[in-house]
Scaffold this motif. Sequence first.
Motif, PDB file in Angstrom:
ATOM      1  N   VAL A   1       0.930  -1.294   0.228  1.00  0.00           N
ATOM      2  CA  VAL A   1      -0.119   0.072  -0.069  1.00  0.00           C
ATOM      3  C   VAL A   1       1.118   0.875   0.198  1.00  0.00           C
ATOM      4  O   VAL A   1       1.902   1.752   0.418  1.00  0.00           O
ATOM      5  N   ASN A   2       0.289   2.462  -1.156  1.00  0.00           N
ATOM      6  CA  ASN A   2       1.487   3.540  -1.003  1.00  0.00           C
ATOM      7  C   ASN A   2       0.523   4.315   0.047  1.00  0.00           C
ATOM      8  O   ASN A   2      -0.427   3.585   0.672  1.00  0.00           O
ATOM      9  N   SER A   3       1.557   6.064   0.299  1.00  0.00           N
ATOM     10  CA  SER A   3       1.127   6.442   1.109  1.00  0.00           C
ATOM     11  C   SER A   3      -0.552   7.163   0.972  1.00  0.00           C
ATOM     12  O   SER A   3      -0.627   8.032   2.174  1.00  0.00           O
ATOM     13  N   SER A   4      -0.382   6.603  -0.184  1.00  0.00           N
ATOM     14  CA  SER A   4      -2.618   7.654  -0.620  1.00  0.00           C
ATOM     15  C   SER A   4      -3.550   6.540  -0.255  1.00  0.00           C
ATOM     16  O   SER A   4      -4.295   6.690  -0.503  1.00  0.00           O
ATOM     17  N   GLY A   5      -2.981   5.175   0.020  1.00  0.00           N
ATOM     18  CA  GLY A   5      -3.632   4.349   0.530  1.00  0.00           C
ATOM     19  C   GLY A   5      -4.550   3.028  -0.210  1.00  0.00           C
ATOM     20  O   GLY A   5      -5.321   2.248  -0.451  1.00  0.00           O
ATOM     21  N   GLU A   6      -4.076   3.119  -1.899  1.00  0.00           N
ATOM     22  CA  GLU A   6      -3.356   2.378  -3.012  1.00  0.00           C
ATOM     23  C   GLU A   6      -2.877   1.338  -2.296  1.00  0.00           C
ATOM     24  O   GLU A   6      -1.661   1.223  -2.932  1.00  0.00           O
ATOM     25  N   ILE A   7      -3.797  -0.064  -3.440  1.00  0.00           N
ATOM     26  CA  ILE A   7      -2.828  -0.553  -2.443  1.00  0.00           C
ATOM     27  C   ILE A   7      -2.366  -1.428  -4.608  1.00  0.00           C
ATOM     28  O   ILE A   7      -2.689  -1.144  -5.515  1.00  0.00           O
TER      29      ILE A   7
ATOM     30  N   ILE B   1      -9.412  -3.181   1.955  1.00  0.00           N
ATOM     31  CA  ILE B   1      -8.108  -2.020   2.495  1.00  0.00           C
ATOM     32  C   ILE B   1      -8.190  -0.993   1.991  1.00  0.00           C
ATOM     33  O   ILE B   1      -8.430  -0.607   0.739  1.00  0.00           O
ATOM     34  N   SER B   2      -8.914   0.144   2.532  1.00  0.00           N
ATOM     35  CA  SER B   2      -9.389   1.470   2.081  1.00  0.00           C
ATOM     36  C   SER B   2      -8.563   2.681   3.262  1.00  0.00           C
ATOM     37  O   SER B   2      -7.965   2.527   4.211  1.00  0.00           O
TER      38      SER B   2
ATOM     39  N   LEU C   1      -9.569  -7.197   9.797  1.00  0.00           N
ATOM     40  CA  LEU C   1      -9.733  -6.314   8.429  1.00  0.00           C
ATOM     41  C   LEU C   1     -11.418  -7.343   8.151  1.00  0.00           C
ATOM     42  O   LEU C   1     -11.476  -8.500   8.466  1.00  0.00           O
ATOM     43  N   THR C   2     -12.662  -7.087   7.286  1.00  0.00           N
ATOM     44  CA  THR C   2     -12.817  -8.121   7.000  1.00  0.00           C
ATOM     45  C   THR C   2     -12.857  -8.142   5.113  1.00  0.00           C
ATOM     46  O   THR C   2     -12.684  -7.021   4.812  1.00  0.00           O
TER      47      THR C   2
END
Length: 543
Positions: free
Chosen positions: A82-88, A102-103, A119-120
């Motif tokens: 995951v990057n710093s922007s929360g993107e996988i 993951i959000s 997490l779910t």
Amino acid sequence: MHSELTEWWNGISLRSKITGVTVMLLTLGLLVAGVGTMTYLRTYLLQEVNTKIAAVGADITDAMDSACSTTKLAAPFYVAMVNSSGEITCDNSYSASEKPVISKATLPHVISNGDTFTLTDAARDTNWQSAGFVVGGGHFVVVVSYNLTETDGTIGHFALIFLFFSLTVVVLGGALTRLLVTSTFAPLREVEETAARFAAGDFSQRLERGPRNTEVGRLNDSLNTMLGRIDAAFADRAKNIEQMRRFVGDASHELRTPLVSVRGYAELYRMGALGTQEEVAQAMERIEKEAIRMGELVGDLLELARIDEAKPLNLTAVDLVPLAHDAALDAMASAPERRVTVVVTEPIRATASAIEADRALDAAVAGAPRTASMATRPIALAGATLSRLARRPRKAAPLAVQTLVPVDREQHVDAIVLAEENKIRQVITNLMGNALRFTEPDSPIEIGVTVDERDDVAILSVIDHGEGIPPQIREKIFQRFWRADSSRNRDTGGSGLGLAIVASIVASHKGSVDVVDTAGGGSTFRVRLPLLHETPRSAALHS
């Protein structure tokens, strides 16, 4: 509401209460044990998962050349970069339905290096235990997740097993409790049934004796004692009612006869049928005698009523010897042909045997031989010495009135009791009146006084030499309203209250009275009264 609950609770049987409380306690205990056990088990399993996640994260962090190529090697864990922007940027080959979501909401957890979080998946039916590890100089975070389906399945399986055994324990515990309570309370049901039969009128009902070391056994003993006393009380009540009925008949006859006589003579006088002064005097004499008889009967009834009131006695130190002399003087004054003797004997020592004590009591009247350990000699006599009395025939010619010899103070026996003097005088008077009434006019009477140191009592005896009292009625003669002569002959019997008054007065002084045979024939009434100690002798003497 509270009163309704209280009424409902009080309406439940004791067996149901005990069984319900036991089941409730078992359920509560098992519930606490189950929740605590499953909590501990889940914590333990999650710690094992966290250890595996930490190990995988450490391996990825140390061996990382290319983050995405490393994630491909991390199966069966789910690994995502995951990057710093929360993107996988990349993850391993799990489908969208088999991986956690993951959000941006999870970024705070992701950024925390090594901290675990949950997490779910997209369907929100699977939990993943996750942790984030910082790589690439802080520009990327590797998220390592572990599927908790197996862990949750283990906990659920354990919960089902625990629930099954808990229900089994509760059911068996309730059944065993019910069985135990039922068997334990079986004697109580017997108590209930016995009490019901007793209440229905069967006063012979009793409970079986149980072990004395158990509550039910002690309860049975106590209830048997209570039932026995109630039975005795009912028997006494029936007996008293029967005695009262008999007394009412006797008293009615006793009062009706003199009243008829008085009324008859009064009518004769009013009608002028008594023509001479002699006839009037004879009628007045008969009226006077009948009035005296009625007065004596009423006086006896009043005396019994006063005794029943249980008023406090006016207790003083009373010496029985002067009272015996006074009674002898009164008897000889009313019956001059009688020889009345006061016999005071030495105390019966505490070391004397029963046989020696009986000989000591008999020696005062019948001249019984003295033993080495128990010498009994008259200390003071009225009219004749003991040896002359023993040799004198039972049916002697009329004797002149004898002068009582005062007791020698040097030889005095301290027969001093704590009593009400007038009451004790009445006891002696009633016993003397009984002896005078039922013996021949020339038959002698003795009044004996001695002390029994063994029982710590003073003994006053009234001894006659008449026909005696049959053994079968000796216990009855002290009952109220009882007379040996059922014919109600006014010359041979009174109202049946004299000896009852004696027994009541003696009992109120914590003493006892009985009757035995006189040696040679006759009856001896013996009154035993507790001795008074530590009282100056001079204070108790009566002139």
